[in-house]
Design a protein around this motif. Structure first.
Motif, PDB file in Angstrom:
ATOM      1  N   PHE A 172     -57.430 -24.946  32.210  1.00 57.62           N
ATOM      2  CA  PHE A 172     -57.181 -23.548  31.876  1.00 57.62           C
ATOM      3  C   PHE A 172     -57.901 -23.158  30.588  1.00 57.62           C
ATOM      4  CE2 PHE A 172     -54.333 -20.550  29.501  1.00 57.62           C
ATOM      5  CZ  PHE A 172     -54.733 -19.408  30.178  1.00 57.62           C
ATOM      6  N   SER A 173     -57.823 -23.999  29.579  1.00 55.51           N
ATOM      7  CA  SER A 173     -58.462 -23.705  28.295  1.00 55.51           C
ATOM      8  C   SER A 173     -59.975 -23.581  28.438  1.00 55.51           C
ATOM      9  CB  SER A 173     -58.114 -24.776  27.262  1.00 55.51           C
ATOM     10  OG  SER A 173     -56.726 -24.752  26.959  1.00 55.51           O
ATOM     11  N   SER A 218     -60.574 -19.805  22.445  1.00 56.08           N
ATOM     12  CA  SER A 218     -59.543 -20.547  23.154  1.00 56.08           C
ATOM     13  C   SER A 218     -58.316 -19.671  23.376  1.00 56.08           C
ATOM     14  CB  SER A 218     -59.141 -21.781  22.341  1.00 56.08           C
ATOM     15  OG  SER A 218     -58.463 -21.373  21.153  1.00 56.08           O
ATOM     16  N   THR A 221     -45.676 -21.232  26.835  1.00 55.42           N
ATOM     17  CA  THR A 221     -46.699 -22.097  26.255  1.00 55.42           C
ATOM     18  C   THR A 221     -47.998 -21.943  27.031  1.00 55.42           C
ATOM     19  OG1 THR A 221     -46.207 -24.001  27.663  1.00 55.42           O
ATOM     20  CG2 THR A 221     -44.904 -23.762  25.621  1.00 55.42           C
ATOM     21  N   ILE A 222     -49.087 -22.340  26.412  1.00 53.16           N
ATOM     22  CA  ILE A 222     -50.387 -22.261  27.074  1.00 53.16           C
ATOM     23  C   ILE A 222     -50.398 -23.140  28.311  1.00 53.16           C
ATOM     24  CG2 ILE A 222     -52.836 -22.812  26.797  1.00 53.16           C
ATOM     25  CD1 ILE A 222     -52.523 -21.903  23.868  1.00 53.16           C
ATOM     26  N   SER A 223     -49.739 -24.266  28.233  1.00 54.90           N
ATOM     27  CA  SER A 223     -49.642 -25.146  29.397  1.00 54.90           C
ATOM     28  C   SER A 223     -48.893 -24.465  30.535  1.00 54.90           C
ATOM     29  CB  SER A 223     -48.941 -26.449  29.009  1.00 54.90           C
ATOM     30  OG  SER A 223     -48.839 -27.310  30.126  1.00 54.90           O
ATOM     31  N   GLU A 224     -47.784 -23.786  30.221  1.00 55.00           N
ATOM     32  CA  GLU A 224     -47.001 -23.075  31.235  1.00 55.00           C
ATOM     33  C   GLU A 224     -47.813 -21.948  31.863  1.00 55.00           C
ATOM     34  OE1 GLU A 224     -42.426 -23.599  29.565  1.00 55.00           O
ATOM     35  OE2 GLU A 224     -43.707 -21.991  28.770  1.00 55.00           O
ATOM     36  N   GLY A 231     -51.127 -21.746  32.055  1.00 50.74           N
ATOM     37  CA  GLY A 231     -52.161 -22.342  32.895  1.00 50.74           C
ATOM     38  C   GLY A 231     -51.616 -22.790  34.232  1.00 50.74           C
ATOM     39  N   ASP A 256     -54.273 -28.489  34.943  1.00 49.51           N
ATOM     40  CA  ASP A 256     -53.795 -28.957  33.641  1.00 49.51           C
ATOM     41  C   ASP A 256     -54.229 -27.973  32.567  1.00 49.51           C
ATOM     42  OD1 ASP A 256     -56.524 -29.694  32.792  1.00 49.51           O
ATOM     43  OD2 ASP A 256     -56.298 -31.349  34.202  1.00 49.51           O
ATOM     44  N   VAL A 257     -53.703 -28.132  31.371  1.00 48.36           N
ATOM     45  CA  VAL A 257     -53.972 -27.188  30.290  1.00 48.36           C
ATOM     46  C   VAL A 257     -55.434 -27.216  29.878  1.00 48.36           C
ATOM     47  CG1 VAL A 257     -53.368 -28.813  28.442  1.00 48.36           C
ATOM     48  CG2 VAL A 257     -53.131 -26.343  28.070  1.00 48.36           C
ATOM     49  N   GLN A 258     -56.093 -28.379  29.993  1.00 47.33           N
ATOM     50  CA  GLN A 258     -57.499 -28.468  29.624  1.00 47.33           C
ATOM     51  C   GLN A 258     -58.364 -27.606  30.550  1.00 47.33           C
ATOM     52  OE1 GLN A 258     -55.542 -31.193  29.965  1.00 47.33           O
ATOM     53  NE2 GLN A 258     -55.360 -31.838  27.804  1.00 47.33           N
ATOM     54  N   GLN A 307     -55.329 -20.278  22.471  1.00 47.24           N
ATOM     55  CA  GLN A 307     -54.531 -20.271  21.248  1.00 47.24           C
ATOM     56  C   GLN A 307     -55.099 -19.293  20.222  1.00 47.24           C
ATOM     57  OE1 GLN A 307     -51.537 -22.169  20.836  1.00 47.24           O
ATOM     58  NE2 GLN A 307     -51.418 -20.521  19.336  1.00 47.24           N
TER      59      GLN A 307
END
Length: 279
Positions: free
Chosen positions: A255-256, A266, A239-242, A244, A251-253, A268
């Motif tokens: 990284f994004s 982005s 996942t994108i969270s993983e 990051g 946090d994912v934000q 995604q």
């Protein structure tokens, strides 16, 4: 042709064409390789980037590159494992750490002229001959010739890509910086952290990189993080969270935001793209 020693150390030299191009796709643990292209128009996707390599270009690859061959017309692959010859442990001998291996966020490319084509042709003939030898000096002879190949290619890369006004000591600092980023980019994201490891000031590193090229020390770190992010987004189901979190973002934000600023889209949207980026 392949030499294998008593402790599973090995070196192999293989002629590659469309019939056995899949050999380049194989990722072998602790292995490094060089590919010498003999004809124009070889198409390879490396880490989600499309490249076209032409005659008498040489590239250096590690086990960490993800390779997809589109078309190989004619090339020579030389590959060896760490047990046969470790470029990190023997960096004082060949000086390629942080230049040809473990340090470039893009694929190192060397272009050969007629003089160096002749030298390398002779060197490979000697390697082929030594591969067929069966005496107790074979291992040492093969290691010696590989060292000569690495030294020659490192010199050529420096001549072609490093500005001549940099002194050897300055180049060594940049090489070490590149190598340290390769080792720690998932946990260390600032120039200050690497400057401390090198016992240099961030300003000193910035001044050296200005002489070296257009990339700043901070951009070098960011480029390496982005390369890994693209690898993970393209070739894994994480996942994108993983991803990051693996790359050291809180946090994912965060990284994004970082990814979007660097790439313009982005994470995604990058993952969902239909066409791989081209060089």
């Amino acid at each position: 042709m392949k030499f294998t020693g008593q402790n599973n150390e090995y070196i192999e030299i293989v002629s590659i064409d469309k019939t056995n191009a899949k050999l380049l796709n194989e990722s072998k643990k602790s292995a490094l390789c060089m590919v010498w292209f003999k004809e124009d128009g070889n198409k390879i996707n490396i880490d989600a980037v499309d490249y076209v390599f032409n005659a008498n270009e040489i590239i250096s690859l590690t086990e960490f590159h993800t390779i997809k061959v589109e078309a190989i017309l004619d090339a020579i692959l030389i590959r060896w494992n760490r047990s046969f010859y470790c470029v990190v442990d023997h960096d004082s001998e060949v000086g390629c750490k942080g230049i040809l291996y473990y340090g470039a966020s893009t694929v190192p490319i060397i272009k050969l002229d007629e003089k160096h084509i002749d030298i390398l042709t002779t060197l490979f003939k000697m390697l082929y001959i030594e591969m067929e030898s069966r005496d107790n000096l074979q291992l040492e002879m093969l290691q010696m010739m590989l060292k000569r190949l690495l030294i020659l290619c490192t010199r050529l890369y420096k001549d072609q890509h490093l500005v001549s006004k940099l002194r050897t000591q300055s180049i060594d600092i940049i090489r070490e910086y590149n190598y340290l980023v390769e080792q720690h980019f998932k946990t260390k994201h600032t120039v200050k952290e690497y400057a401390q490891l090198l016992f240099k000031s961030p300003k000193t590193l910035s001044n050296l990189f200005k002489k070296y090229g257009d990339t700043t020390p901070q951009q070098f770190i960011q480029n390496r993080i982005m390369l890994e992010a693209k690898r993970l987004l393209t070739y894994t189901d994480k996942t994108i969270s993983e991803i990051g979190f693996e790359l050291g973002f809180s946090d994912v934000q965060a990284f994004s935001r970082f990814f979007s600023k660097q790439e313009g889209v982005s994470p995604q949207k990058f993952r969902n793209r239909e066409v791989l980026p081209t060089k």
